[in-house]
Motif scaffolding. Structure first.
Motif, short mmCIF file in Angstrom:
data_model
loop_
_atom_site.label_atom_id
_atom_site.label_comp_id
_atom_site.label_asym_id
_atom_site.label_seq_id
_atom_site.Cartn_x
_atom_site.Cartn_y
_atom_site.Cartn_z
N GLY A 134 0.85 -1.20 0.00
CA GLY A 134 0.00 0.00 0.00
C GLY A 134 0.87 1.24 0.00
N ALA A 187 -1.28 7.57 0.91
CA ALA A 187 -0.97 8.77 1.69
C ALA A 187 -0.03 8.51 2.88
CB ALA A 187 -2.27 9.39 2.17
N ILE A 188 -0.24 7.43 3.58
CA ILE A 188 0.53 7.21 4.82
C ILE A 188 1.89 6.56 4.57
CG2 ILE A 188 -0.32 4.89 5.47
CD1 ILE A 188 0.06 7.86 7.85
N CYS A 221 4.66 -2.83 -2.66
CA CYS A 221 3.59 -3.36 -3.51
C CYS A 221 2.40 -2.40 -3.51
CB CYS A 221 3.17 -4.71 -2.93
SG CYS A 221 1.67 -5.34 -3.67
N ASP A 222 1.83 -2.21 -4.69
CA ASP A 222 0.55 -1.51 -4.80
C ASP A 222 -0.12 -2.00 -6.08
OD1 ASP A 222 -0.46 1.47 -3.41
OD2 ASP A 222 -1.54 0.65 -5.15
N THR A 225 -2.69 -0.48 3.66
CA THR A 225 -3.77 -0.58 2.67
C THR A 225 -5.11 -0.19 3.31
OG1 THR A 225 -3.87 -2.90 3.30
CG2 THR A 225 -2.67 -2.37 1.28
N PRO A 226 -6.18 -0.11 2.49
CA PRO A 226 -7.51 0.15 3.05
C PRO A 226 -7.89 -0.88 4.13
CG PRO A 226 -7.54 0.40 0.67
CD PRO A 226 -6.18 -0.14 1.01
N HIS A 227 -8.75 -0.44 5.05
CA HIS A 227 -9.03 -1.21 6.27
C HIS A 227 -9.45 -2.67 6.03
CE1 HIS A 227 -10.06 2.83 8.45
NE2 HIS A 227 -8.82 2.77 8.02
N HIS A 234 -6.72 -5.43 5.79
CA HIS A 234 -5.71 -5.66 6.81
C HIS A 234 -5.69 -7.12 7.27
CE1 HIS A 234 -5.59 -1.11 8.07
NE2 HIS A 234 -5.25 -1.31 6.81
N LYS A 264 -3.55 1.06 11.64
CA LYS A 264 -4.84 0.89 12.31
C LYS A 264 -5.97 0.98 11.29
CE LYS A 264 -5.83 5.27 11.67
NZ LYS A 264 -6.89 5.64 10.72
N HIS A 278 -7.60 6.79 17.35
CA HIS A 278 -6.46 7.08 18.22
C HIS A 278 -6.91 7.70 19.55
CE1 HIS A 278 -3.52 6.21 15.12
NE2 HIS A 278 -4.07 7.07 14.30
N TRP A 333 1.67 13.22 12.94
CA TRP A 333 1.74 11.77 12.74
C TRP A 333 3.18 11.28 12.72
CZ3 TRP A 333 -1.03 11.24 7.39
CH2 TRP A 333 -2.39 11.50 7.53
N1 NAD Z 1 -1.78 5.99 11.93
C1 NAD Z 1 -2.27 7.08 11.37
O1 NAD Z 1 -2.30 8.16 11.95
C2 NAD Z 1 -2.81 7.00 9.97
C3 NAD Z 1 -2.97 8.14 9.18
C4 NAD Z 1 -3.45 7.97 7.86
C5 NAD Z 1 -3.81 6.72 7.39
N2 NAD Z 1 -3.68 5.65 8.24
C6 NAD Z 1 -4.09 4.28 7.81
O2 NAD Z 1 -3.24 3.85 6.74
C7 NAD Z 1 -3.98 2.98 5.90
C8 NAD Z 1 -3.90 3.51 4.47
O3 NAD Z 1 -4.44 4.81 4.45
P1 NAD Z 1 -4.04 5.86 3.29
O4 NAD Z 1 -4.62 7.15 3.70
O5 NAD Z 1 -2.60 5.75 2.98
O6 NAD Z 1 -4.92 5.25 2.07
P2 NAD Z 1 -4.70 5.47 0.51
O7 NAD Z 1 -5.99 5.18 -0.15
O8 NAD Z 1 -4.04 6.79 0.26
O9 NAD Z 1 -3.63 4.33 0.15
C9 NAD Z 1 -3.96 2.95 0.13
C10 NAD Z 1 -3.11 2.30 -0.96
O10 NAD Z 1 -3.33 0.88 -0.92
C11 NAD Z 1 -3.34 0.44 -2.26
N3 NAD Z 1 -4.01 -0.87 -2.36
C12 NAD Z 1 -5.33 -1.12 -2.37
N4 NAD Z 1 -5.54 -2.46 -2.50
C13 NAD Z 1 -4.32 -3.04 -2.55
C14 NAD Z 1 -3.87 -4.39 -2.69
N5 NAD Z 1 -4.74 -5.42 -2.78
N6 NAD Z 1 -2.55 -4.64 -2.76
C15 NAD Z 1 -1.65 -3.60 -2.67
N7 NAD Z 1 -2.01 -2.30 -2.54
C16 NAD Z 1 -3.33 -2.03 -2.48
C17 NAD Z 1 -4.06 1.54 -3.03
O11 NAD Z 1 -3.82 1.48 -4.43
C18 NAD Z 1 -3.46 2.77 -2.36
O12 NAD Z 1 -2.30 3.23 -3.04
C19 NAD Z 1 -5.39 2.93 6.47
O13 NAD Z 1 -5.49 1.82 7.33
C20 NAD Z 1 -5.49 4.22 7.27
O14 NAD Z 1 -6.44 4.17 8.34
C21 NAD Z 1 -3.18 5.76 9.48
#
Ligand code: NAD
Length: 340
Positions: free
Chosen positions: A7, A10-11, A30-31, A70-72, A75, A93, A179, A278
């Motif tokens: 994934g 953004a994070i 991987c993505d 990756t999306p929730h 996980h 998370k 959180h 963060w």
């Molecule tokens: N701890 C924190 O403060 C914090 C902050 C932001 C996000 N997060 C968590 O991080 C995780 C991702 O959030 P994000 O904002 O980066 O989401 P995002 O949508 O920006 O990124 C998710 C990525 O996963 C990829 N993806 C989807 N299915 C996939 C698969 N089968 N194999 C490989 N890659 C795949 C997508 O293409 C995308 O690039 C979530 O669980 C979110 O809750 C945590």
């Protein structure tokens, strides 16, 4: 030690940065969206191998640890695939979004040699650690957490999984405010009951989950803690956490702290804790996790610790204005496992 990320959204830059600052190398990533590769290669270097299929990456690279970003809804499946191969996991998370997923992960945790940790990094903020020390040995009698943020249609439309019950598992509570609830639980312990109300007033037709959530938790000692969370504001304000014991009242607004009516500051008048976002929490958490792996020590936010906040959120969602027993919710999670 060889680390990889699944994934690259953004994070993910925070994870790449944290891995590197802990002295490790990101050898693979991987993505499913190849447009995400370029930024990762820039950060991790040209020798980082890119994959579109995470199982292929797990099978081909000799990995020690995988970060799941990756999306929730993905996980649980990804955690289990890693643990089956005895690869350590640091998962973003929430660790899972429903009782069946919690049960599935528990089965895998029990039979693997690998260690699962979850990114609930606010516990690693300096201000929160200060509070933990301050309240050591004191019973919390009341507490409150407030998250008032802005997340509009453009945020929710930026990725297909956001704002959907099936893929995000909920709204403001399971994503942004997890959180805050995790901190309340960490200070107050697992409560006896919860009464919750969720609402979606300004994002109807955009999301099918709650934009706002309210919850009243009754603690084991009879006191209460309360959480209020919303994404409906037109600005994101700092999160507020307030804690009360017999002798101490602490108010944390973002990173600014007032204890018994006095600002906690350095002698030069500057805030003690500085700006923490963060990034700092992630770096602290990742360093600690890798140190635990190296030294064979238990990392504090393992599966059993991370599941607590998910169980509280599931109880909140189930409540809809009725008082729900947390123990009954835990039993439901176990039952969901046995009927599979
Ligand atoms: N701890 C924190 O403060 C914090 C902050 C932001 C996000 N997060 C968590 O991080 C995780 C991702 O959030 P994000 O904002 O980066 O989401 P995002 O949508 O920006 O990124 C998710 C990525 O996963 C990829 N993806 C989807 N299915 C996939 C698969 N089968 N194999 C490989 N890659 C795949 C997508 O293409 C995308 O690039 C979530 O669980 C979110 O809750 C945590």
């Amino acid at each position: 030690m060889r680390a990889a990320i699944i994934g690259l959204g953004a994070i993910s830059p925070l994870h790449i940065n944290a891995i590197q600052s802990a002295g490790w190398q990101v050898v693979a990533a991987c993505d499913t969206d190849a447009a995400r590769f370029e930024r990762a290669i820039k950060m991790a270097g040209p020798s980082c191998s890119m994959y579109a299929n995470y199982k292929e990456m797990l099978d081909r690279e000799q990995l020690d640890v995988v970060h799941i970003c990756t999306p929730h809804y993905l996980h649980a499946e990804m955690i289990c695939e890693c643990l089956d191969r005895n690869i350590h996991v640091l998962c973003e998370k929430p660790v899972a979004i429903n009782a069946v997923q919690l049960g599935l992960i528990e089965e895998h945790v029990r039979r693997t040699k690998a260690r699962l940790a979850v990114c609930q990094q606010n516990r690693f903020n300096a201000s929160v650690r200060y509070l933990k020390e301050l309240f050591r040995g004191q019973e919390i009698l009341a507490a409150s957490g407030t998250l008032c943020w802005q997340r509009d249609a453009s945020y929710y439309n930026s990725a297909q999984w956001r704002g959907t019950l099936l893929q995000e598992g909920g709204g403001v509570m399971i994503n942004q405010a997890l959180h805050t609830l995790d901190l309340l639980q960490w200070f107050c312990g697992m409560p006896r009951t919860v009464i919750g109300h969720g609402a979606n007033d300004t994002l109807r037709g955009v999301i099918d989950v709650e934009e706002s959530q309210f919850g009243v938790f009754t603690m084991q000692n009879g006191g209460r803690f309360v959480i209020q969370a919303t994404n409906a504001c037109s600005h994101s304000f700092p999160v507020t956490v307030m804690l009360r014991s017999a002798n101490t009242e602490a108010v944390l607004i973002g990173d600014h702290m007032i204890v018994n009516g006095t600002f906690v500051t350095r002698s030069d008048g500057h805030p003690l804790f500085g700006k923490e976002e963060w990034g700092v929490g992630h770096i602290n958490l990742v360093r600690e996790y890798y140190a635990c792996l190296r030294e064979g020590k238990k990392f504090p936010i393992d599966f059993y610790e991370a599941r607590k906040v998910v169980e509280l959120i599931l109880a909140l969602y189930a409540s809809q204005g009725k008082e729900v027993s947390i123990r009954a919710m835990e039993a439901n999670c176990k039952a969901a496992l046995s009927v599979r």
